[in-house]
Design an enzyme around this catalytic site. Structure first.
Site, PDB file in Angstrom:
ATOM      1  N   ARG A 191      11.356  -2.017  10.969  1.00  0.00           N
ATOM      2  CA  ARG A 191      10.317  -1.545  11.890  1.00  0.00           C
ATOM      3  C   ARG A 191      10.123  -2.512  13.052  1.00  0.00           C
ATOM      4  O   ARG A 191      10.192  -3.720  12.870  1.00  0.00           O
ATOM      5  CB  ARG A 191       8.989  -1.384  11.129  1.00  0.00           C
ATOM      6  CG  ARG A 191       8.804   0.006  10.572  1.00  0.00           C
ATOM      7  CD  ARG A 191       7.665   0.113   9.605  1.00  0.00           C
ATOM      8  NE  ARG A 191       6.437  -0.546  10.041  1.00  0.00           N
ATOM      9  CZ  ARG A 191       5.322  -0.542   9.304  1.00  0.00           C
ATOM     10  NH1 ARG A 191       5.304   0.086   8.135  1.00  0.00           N
ATOM     11  NH2 ARG A 191       4.259  -1.158   9.722  1.00  0.00           N
ATOM     12  N   LYS A 235       0.836  -1.215   0.000  1.00  0.00           N
ATOM     13  CA  LYS A 235       0.000   0.000   0.000  1.00  0.00           C
ATOM     14  C   LYS A 235       0.865   1.258   0.000  1.00  0.00           C
ATOM     15  O   LYS A 235       0.648   2.176  -0.770  1.00  0.00           O
ATOM     16  CB  LYS A 235      -0.911   0.051   1.244  1.00  0.00           C
ATOM     17  CG  LYS A 235      -1.852  -1.104   1.394  1.00  0.00           C
ATOM     18  CD  LYS A 235      -2.717  -0.955   2.644  1.00  0.00           C
ATOM     19  CE  LYS A 235      -1.932  -0.963   3.957  1.00  0.00           C
ATOM     20  NZ  LYS A 235      -1.257  -2.230   4.262  1.00  0.00           N
ATOM     21  N   ARG A 264      11.931  -5.763   4.636  1.00  0.00           N
ATOM     22  CA  ARG A 264      11.586  -4.354   4.481  1.00  0.00           C
ATOM     23  C   ARG A 264      12.492  -3.467   5.329  1.00  0.00           C
ATOM     24  O   ARG A 264      12.834  -3.799   6.449  1.00  0.00           O
ATOM     25  CB  ARG A 264      10.138  -4.108   4.893  1.00  0.00           C
ATOM     26  CG  ARG A 264       9.860  -2.602   4.935  1.00  0.00           C
ATOM     27  CD  ARG A 264       8.432  -2.263   4.952  1.00  0.00           C
ATOM     28  NE  ARG A 264       7.764  -2.796   6.119  1.00  0.00           N
ATOM     29  CZ  ARG A 264       6.462  -2.665   6.294  1.00  0.00           C
ATOM     30  NH1 ARG A 264       5.730  -2.074   5.374  1.00  0.00           N
ATOM     31  NH2 ARG A 264       5.906  -3.164   7.364  1.00  0.00           N
ATOM     32  N   ARG A 277      -9.356   1.504   8.458  1.00  0.00           N
ATOM     33  CA  ARG A 277      -8.949   0.145   8.774  1.00  0.00           C
ATOM     34  C   ARG A 277     -10.063  -0.615   9.475  1.00  0.00           C
ATOM     35  O   ARG A 277      -9.896  -1.784   9.808  1.00  0.00           O
ATOM     36  CB  ARG A 277      -7.759   0.221   9.718  1.00  0.00           C
ATOM     37  CG  ARG A 277      -6.501  -0.332   9.143  1.00  0.00           C
ATOM     38  CD  ARG A 277      -5.512  -0.351  10.279  1.00  0.00           C
ATOM     39  NE  ARG A 277      -4.344  -1.076   9.947  1.00  0.00           N
ATOM     40  CZ  ARG A 277      -3.316  -0.581   9.285  1.00  0.00           C
ATOM     41  NH1 ARG A 277      -3.341   0.644   8.831  1.00  0.00           N
ATOM     42  NH2 ARG A 277      -2.260  -1.325   9.079  1.00  0.00           N
ATOM     43  N   ARG A 312      -0.695  -8.984  13.159  1.00  0.00           N
ATOM     44  CA  ARG A 312      -1.221  -7.945  12.273  1.00  0.00           C
ATOM     45  C   ARG A 312      -2.079  -8.546  11.169  1.00  0.00           C
ATOM     46  O   ARG A 312      -3.105  -7.979  10.796  1.00  0.00           O
ATOM     47  CB  ARG A 312      -0.067  -7.133  11.680  1.00  0.00           C
ATOM     48  CG  ARG A 312       0.565  -6.191  12.696  1.00  0.00           C
ATOM     49  CD  ARG A 312       1.928  -5.729  12.272  1.00  0.00           C
ATOM     50  NE  ARG A 312       1.927  -4.967  11.039  1.00  0.00           N
ATOM     51  CZ  ARG A 312       3.015  -4.751  10.295  1.00  0.00           C
ATOM     52  NH1 ARG A 312       4.173  -5.246  10.671  1.00  0.00           N
ATOM     53  NH2 ARG A 312       2.932  -4.038   9.204  1.00  0.00           N
TER      54      ARG A 312
HETATM   55  P1  AP5 Z   1       4.921  -1.609   1.855  1.00  0.00           P
HETATM   56  O1  AP5 Z   1       4.617  -0.739   0.688  1.00  0.00           O
HETATM   57  O2  AP5 Z   1       5.731  -1.060   2.955  1.00  0.00           O
HETATM   58  O3  AP5 Z   1       3.582  -2.292   2.393  1.00  0.00           O
HETATM   59  P2  AP5 Z   1       2.353  -1.707   3.205  1.00  0.00           P
HETATM   60  O4  AP5 Z   1       1.139  -2.329   2.610  1.00  0.00           O
HETATM   61  O5  AP5 Z   1       2.421  -0.230   3.287  1.00  0.00           O
HETATM   62  O6  AP5 Z   1       2.659  -2.407   4.590  1.00  0.00           O
HETATM   63  P3  AP5 Z   1       2.612  -1.823   6.070  1.00  0.00           P
HETATM   64  O7  AP5 Z   1       3.311  -2.834   6.938  1.00  0.00           O
HETATM   65  O8  AP5 Z   1       3.098  -0.430   6.112  1.00  0.00           O
HETATM   66  O9  AP5 Z   1       1.133  -1.910   6.342  1.00  0.00           O
HETATM   67  P4  AP5 Z   1       0.470  -1.940   7.680  1.00  0.00           P
HETATM   68  O10 AP5 Z   1      -0.910  -1.790   7.186  1.00  0.00           O
HETATM   69  O11 AP5 Z   1       0.688  -3.104   8.532  1.00  0.00           O
HETATM   70  O12 AP5 Z   1       1.213  -0.782   8.483  1.00  0.00           O
HETATM   71  P5  AP5 Z   1       0.826   0.716   8.816  1.00  0.00           P
HETATM   72  O13 AP5 Z   1       2.046   1.511   8.829  1.00  0.00           O
HETATM   73  O14 AP5 Z   1      -0.307   1.161   7.985  1.00  0.00           O
HETATM   74  O15 AP5 Z   1       5.624  -2.934   1.282  1.00  0.00           O
HETATM   75  C1  AP5 Z   1       6.091  -3.954   2.143  1.00  0.00           C
HETATM   76  C2  AP5 Z   1       7.464  -4.447   1.688  1.00  0.00           C
HETATM   77  O16 AP5 Z   1       7.342  -5.154   0.467  1.00  0.00           O
HETATM   78  C3  AP5 Z   1       8.481  -3.327   1.403  1.00  0.00           C
HETATM   79  O17 AP5 Z   1       9.738  -3.768   1.770  1.00  0.00           O
HETATM   80  C4  AP5 Z   1       8.381  -3.115  -0.111  1.00  0.00           C
HETATM   81  O18 AP5 Z   1       9.580  -2.604  -0.652  1.00  0.00           O
HETATM   82  C5  AP5 Z   1       8.080  -4.514  -0.594  1.00  0.00           C
HETATM   83  N1  AP5 Z   1       7.194  -4.532  -1.747  1.00  0.00           N
HETATM   84  C6  AP5 Z   1       6.136  -3.712  -2.001  1.00  0.00           C
HETATM   85  N2  AP5 Z   1       5.528  -4.060  -3.157  1.00  0.00           N
HETATM   86  C7  AP5 Z   1       6.212  -5.140  -3.627  1.00  0.00           C
HETATM   87  C8  AP5 Z   1       6.065  -5.970  -4.784  1.00  0.00           C
HETATM   88  N3  AP5 Z   1       5.078  -5.738  -5.682  1.00  0.00           N
HETATM   89  N4  AP5 Z   1       6.923  -6.992  -4.945  1.00  0.00           N
HETATM   90  C9  AP5 Z   1       7.926  -7.216  -4.028  1.00  0.00           C
HETATM   91  N5  AP5 Z   1       8.123  -6.472  -2.933  1.00  0.00           N
HETATM   92  C10 AP5 Z   1       7.268  -5.449  -2.724  1.00  0.00           C
HETATM   93  O19 AP5 Z   1       0.287   0.551  10.325  1.00  0.00           O
HETATM   94  C11 AP5 Z   1       1.138   0.144  11.372  1.00  0.00           C
HETATM   95  C12 AP5 Z   1       0.355   0.087  12.665  1.00  0.00           C
HETATM   96  O20 AP5 Z   1      -0.175   1.394  12.983  1.00  0.00           O
HETATM   97  C13 AP5 Z   1      -0.879  -0.836  12.642  1.00  0.00           C
HETATM   98  O21 AP5 Z   1      -0.529  -2.161  12.930  1.00  0.00           O
HETATM   99  C14 AP5 Z   1      -1.748  -0.175  13.739  1.00  0.00           C
HETATM  100  O22 AP5 Z   1      -1.312  -0.543  15.002  1.00  0.00           O
HETATM  101  C15 AP5 Z   1      -1.476   1.310  13.547  1.00  0.00           C
HETATM  102  N6  AP5 Z   1      -2.439   1.943  12.633  1.00  0.00           N
HETATM  103  C16 AP5 Z   1      -2.156   2.548  11.435  1.00  0.00           C
HETATM  104  N7  AP5 Z   1      -3.260   3.004  10.851  1.00  0.00           N
HETATM  105  C17 AP5 Z   1      -4.301   2.708  11.698  1.00  0.00           C
HETATM  106  C18 AP5 Z   1      -5.700   2.902  11.632  1.00  0.00           C
HETATM  107  N8  AP5 Z   1      -6.285   3.506  10.571  1.00  0.00           N
HETATM  108  N9  AP5 Z   1      -6.451   2.455  12.678  1.00  0.00           N
HETATM  109  C19 AP5 Z   1      -5.878   1.865  13.733  1.00  0.00           C
HETATM  110  N10 AP5 Z   1      -4.564   1.621  13.843  1.00  0.00           N
HETATM  111  C20 AP5 Z   1      -3.760   2.038  12.833  1.00  0.00           C
HETATM  112 MG    MG Z   2       2.837   1.125   4.891  1.00  0.00          MG
END
Ligand code: AP5
Ligand code: MG
Length: 214
Positions: free
Chosen positions: A160, A13, A127, A88, A171
Site C-alpha cells: 500500500r 483489525k 504487508r 476513528r 499514521r
Molecule cells: P492488518 O490486518 O492489515 O492491520 P490493520 O489493523 O487493518 O491495519 P491498517 O493499516 O489497514 O489500518 P489503518 O487503520 O491504518 O488503515 P485503514 O485502511 O483503516 O495487519 C497488518 C499486517 O500485519 C498484515 O500484513 C497482516 O498480515 C499482519 N498481521 C496481522 N495480524 C498479525 C499477527 N497477529 N501477527 C503477525 N502479523 C500479523 O485506513 C487507511 C487510511 O484511510 C487512514 O490512514 C485514513 O487516511 C483513511 N481512513 C480510513 N478510515 C477512516 C475514518 N474512519 N476516518 C477518517 N479517515 C479514514
Molecule cells: Mg486494515
C-alpha cells in the site's frame, strides 16, 4: 451482532475483521478499503480521500460518515456487521451511536486489538494488500498460496502507498491523538474488550471469539 474493531494502524483489525465476518456471516466494512477501491477506480471520492491518506492523515469526518452511513443502511447489514477503521474519531463514534439510537440499537462490542508501536512498524513493510477485495497478507506471517496473488479473489497483491515507513509514523501519531480516545469512549459505554494483538493471528482470533461468545 454489531462489532467495532479498534487498534493502531497495522494492529490486525482487518485480518481479524475478515475472519469474524466469515464466522458470523455478517459484512466486513472497512472505510479504508472503500477509499482504496475508489482510488483504484479513479472516482471523485477516491481522489479526495487520496490527498489525505497519502499523508497519513484522516479523511474529514463529514465525508467518511456519509459513506459509512450509506453502507450500513444496506440490506445485508440488517443482522449486524464488523466495522474496521470506523469510527476513528469521537465525532464519528457519536454520529454512529446517534443513528443506532434512532432504531433503539447500539454497538455490542468494541474489540481493541492491542499492539505496541514497535511491533507495528515491523509489520507494515511486510504487508501485501489486495486492492480488489481488501484481503491482507504478510510476506512472513500470513503468506498467500501463490506469490503476489490473492487467495480469495485472484487479485494482485501490492504494497500500500501509505505503508512507507515515514507515512506509518504519521499514521501512528494521528492514531494516538485522534483515535485512541475511543478506547475510553467505549469503555464508558461498557462494551470495550481488549485482546493482546501481538500473538499469532489464530490465537488472537480465538481470544476474540471467546469474548464474543463467552
Ligand atoms: P492488518 O490486518 O492489515 O492491520 P490493520 O489493523 O487493518 O491495519 P491498517 O493499516 O489497514 O489500518 P489503518 O487503520 O491504518 O488503515 P485503514 O485502511 O483503516 O495487519 C497488518 C499486517 O500485519 C498484515 O500484513 C497482516 O498480515 C499482519 N498481521 C496481522 N495480524 C498479525 C499477527 N497477529 N501477527 C503477525 N502479523 C500479523 O485506513 C487507511 C487510511 O484511510 C487512514 O490512514 C485514513 O487516511 C483513511 N481512513 C480510513 N478510515 C477512516 C475514518 N474512519 N476516518 C477518517 N479517515 C479514514
Ligand atoms: Mg486494515
Amino acid at each position: 451482532m454489531k462489532i467495532v474493531m479498534l487498534g493502531a494502524p497495522g494492529a490486525g483489525k482487518g485480518t481479524q475483521a475478515k475472519m469474524l465476518a466469515d464466522r458470523y456471516g455478517i459484512p466486513h466494512i472497512s472505510t479504508g478499503d472503500i477509499f482504496r477501491y475508489n482510488i483504484k477506480n479513479g472516482t471523485a471520492l477516491g481522489m479526495e480521500a487520496k490527498t489525505y491518506m497519502d499523508q497519513g492523515k484522516l479523511v474529514p469526518d463529514e465525508l467518511t460518515v456519509r459513506i459509512l452511513l450509506d453502507r450500513v443502511a444496506k440490506e445485508d447489514c440488517r443482522d449486524g456487521y464488523v466495522l474496521d477503521g470506523f469510527p476513528r474519531t469521537i465525532p464519528q463514534a457519536e454520529v454512529l451511536a446517534g443513528e443506532l439510537d434512532k432504531i433503539s440499537d447500539r454497538i455490542d462490542f468494541a474489540v481493541n486489538v492491542d499492539v505496541p508501536d514497535e511491533n507495528i512498524v515491523r509489520r507494515m513493510g511486510g504487508r501485501r494488500a489486495c486492492l480488489s477485495c481488501g484481503a491482507t497478507y504478510h510476506v512472513e506471517y500470513a503468506k498467500p498460496a501463490a506469490d503476489g496473488i490473492c487467495d480469495r479473489c485472484g487479485g494482485e497483491l501490492v504494497l500500500r502507498d501509505d505503508d512507507r515507513p515515514e507515512t506509518v509514523k504519521s499514521r501512528l501519531a494521528v492514531y494516538h491523538e485522534q483515535t485512541q480516545p475511543l478506547i475510553d469512549y467505549y469503555e464508558k459505554a461498557g462494551v470495550l474488550r481488549t485482546v493482546d494483538g501481538t500473538q499469532d493471528i489464530q490465537v488472537v482470533f480465538d481470544d476474540i471469539v471467546r469474548i464474543l461468545e463467552g
